[in-house]
Design a protein around this motif. Structure first.
Motif, PDB file in Angstrom:
ATOM      1  N   ILE A   1      88.141  27.675  56.329  1.00  0.00           N
ATOM      2  CA  ILE A   1      86.840  27.020  56.555  1.00  0.00           C
ATOM      3  C   ILE A   1      85.995  27.094  55.292  1.00  0.00           C
ATOM      4  O   ILE A   1      85.398  26.097  54.870  1.00  0.00           O
ATOM      5  CB  ILE A   1      86.084  27.661  57.745  1.00  0.00           C
ATOM      6  N   LEU A   2      85.942  28.270  54.667  1.00  0.00           N
ATOM      7  CA  LEU A   2      85.125  28.423  53.465  1.00  0.00           C
ATOM      8  C   LEU A   2      85.629  27.559  52.314  1.00  0.00           C
ATOM      9  O   LEU A   2      84.838  26.945  51.600  1.00  0.00           O
ATOM     10  CB  LEU A   2      85.065  29.891  53.044  1.00  0.00           C
ATOM     11  N   VAL A   3      86.942  27.498  52.122  1.00  0.00           N
ATOM     12  CA  VAL A   3      87.497  26.677  51.044  1.00  0.00           C
ATOM     13  C   VAL A   3      87.228  25.200  51.322  1.00  0.00           C
ATOM     14  O   VAL A   3      86.820  24.457  50.424  1.00  0.00           O
ATOM     15  CB  VAL A   3      89.001  26.960  50.852  1.00  0.00           C
ATOM     16  N   LEU A   4      87.431  24.782  52.558  1.00  0.00           N
ATOM     17  CA  LEU A   4      87.153  23.379  52.909  1.00  0.00           C
ATOM     18  C   LEU A   4      85.666  23.070  52.763  1.00  0.00           C
ATOM     19  O   LEU A   4      85.293  21.991  52.295  1.00  0.00           O
ATOM     20  CB  LEU A   4      87.633  23.075  54.324  1.00  0.00           C
ATOM     21  N   ALA A   5      84.819  24.010  53.146  1.00  0.00           N
ATOM     22  CA  ALA A   5      83.374  23.810  53.007  1.00  0.00           C
ATOM     23  C   ALA A   5      82.999  23.633  51.536  1.00  0.00           C
ATOM     24  O   ALA A   5      82.182  22.774  51.198  1.00  0.00           O
ATOM     25  CB  ALA A   5      82.615  24.980  53.617  1.00  0.00           C
ATOM     26  N   ALA A   6      83.597  24.419  50.661  1.00  0.00           N
ATOM     27  CA  ALA A   6      83.335  24.282  49.229  1.00  0.00           C
ATOM     28  C   ALA A   6      83.795  22.918  48.731  1.00  0.00           C
ATOM     29  O   ALA A   6      83.144  22.308  47.877  1.00  0.00           O
ATOM     30  CB  ALA A   6      84.024  25.400  48.455  1.00  0.00           C
ATOM     31  N   ASP A   7      84.901  22.432  49.265  1.00  0.00           N
ATOM     32  CA  ASP A   7      85.408  21.113  48.870  1.00  0.00           C
ATOM     33  C   ASP A   7      84.471  19.986  49.305  1.00  0.00           C
ATOM     34  O   ASP A   7      84.535  18.885  48.767  1.00  0.00           O
ATOM     35  CB  ASP A   7      86.803  20.871  49.449  1.00  0.00           C
ATOM     36  N   SER A   8      83.598  20.260  50.262  1.00  0.00           N
ATOM     37  CA  SER A   8      82.667  19.221  50.696  1.00  0.00           C
ATOM     38  C   SER A   8      81.667  18.885  49.595  1.00  0.00           C
ATOM     39  O   SER A   8      81.104  17.795  49.592  1.00  0.00           O
ATOM     40  CB  SER A   8      81.941  19.638  51.972  1.00  0.00           C
ATOM     41  N   VAL A   9      81.485  19.793  48.647  1.00  0.00           N
ATOM     42  CA  VAL A   9      80.563  19.557  47.536  1.00  0.00           C
ATOM     43  C   VAL A   9      81.152  18.537  46.569  1.00  0.00           C
ATOM     44  O   VAL A   9      80.469  17.625  46.116  1.00  0.00           O
ATOM     45  CB  VAL A   9      80.242  20.877  46.799  1.00  0.00           C
ATOM     46  N   THR A  10      82.438  18.682  46.261  1.00  0.00           N
ATOM     47  CA  THR A  10      83.082  17.819  45.263  1.00  0.00           C
ATOM     48  C   THR A  10      83.866  16.677  45.887  1.00  0.00           C
ATOM     49  O   THR A  10      84.259  15.748  45.199  1.00  0.00           O
ATOM     50  CB  THR A  10      84.040  18.648  44.398  1.00  0.00           C
TER      51      THR A  10
END
Length: 110
Positions: free
Chosen positions: A68-77
């Motif tokens: 979830i955290l990695v996917l959430a970070a990917d939402s930025v880029t």
């Protein structure tokens, strides 16, 4: 750090700062919302014609907190090839496959 790895690290750091100011329940809700948005975008790009909402729900509901955290970070880029690798890894879990079958996304499994 350069490229996608550097960008992802910066995104994770920024996300951590934002989440640190929130209650645990708010942290989870924000991270899940951000992860859900990137999964929906990736699914729309990679799986045209597939109902995105049930697919996205099944992926998020069966992701680990780290995913979830990695996917959430990917939402930025925005979604990348590694975003799709994480998503397909989650999609291969038996519990995710069952969720997809139950929620009418069986066209993906054929």
């Amino acid at each position: 750090m350069t490229g996608v790895t550097g960008t992802r690290a910066i995104s994770l750091a920024a996300l951590a700062l934002v989440l640190a100011a929130c209650t645990p329940a708010s942290q989870d809700q924000l991270a899940r919302g951000a992860a859900k948005s990137v999964v929906a975008r990736a699914a729309a790009e990679r799986l045209p014609g597939v109902p995105v909402a049930p697919y996205t729900d099944c992926i998020i509901d069966n992701a680990t907190s780290q995913q979830i955290l990695v996917l959430a970070a990917d939402s930025v880029t925005g979604p990348t090839a590694s975003t799709w690798e994480i998503i397909t890894g989650i999609a291969r879990k038996p519990e995710t496959l069952q969720c997809l079958l139950t929620n009418g996304v069986s066209a993906l499994l054929q």
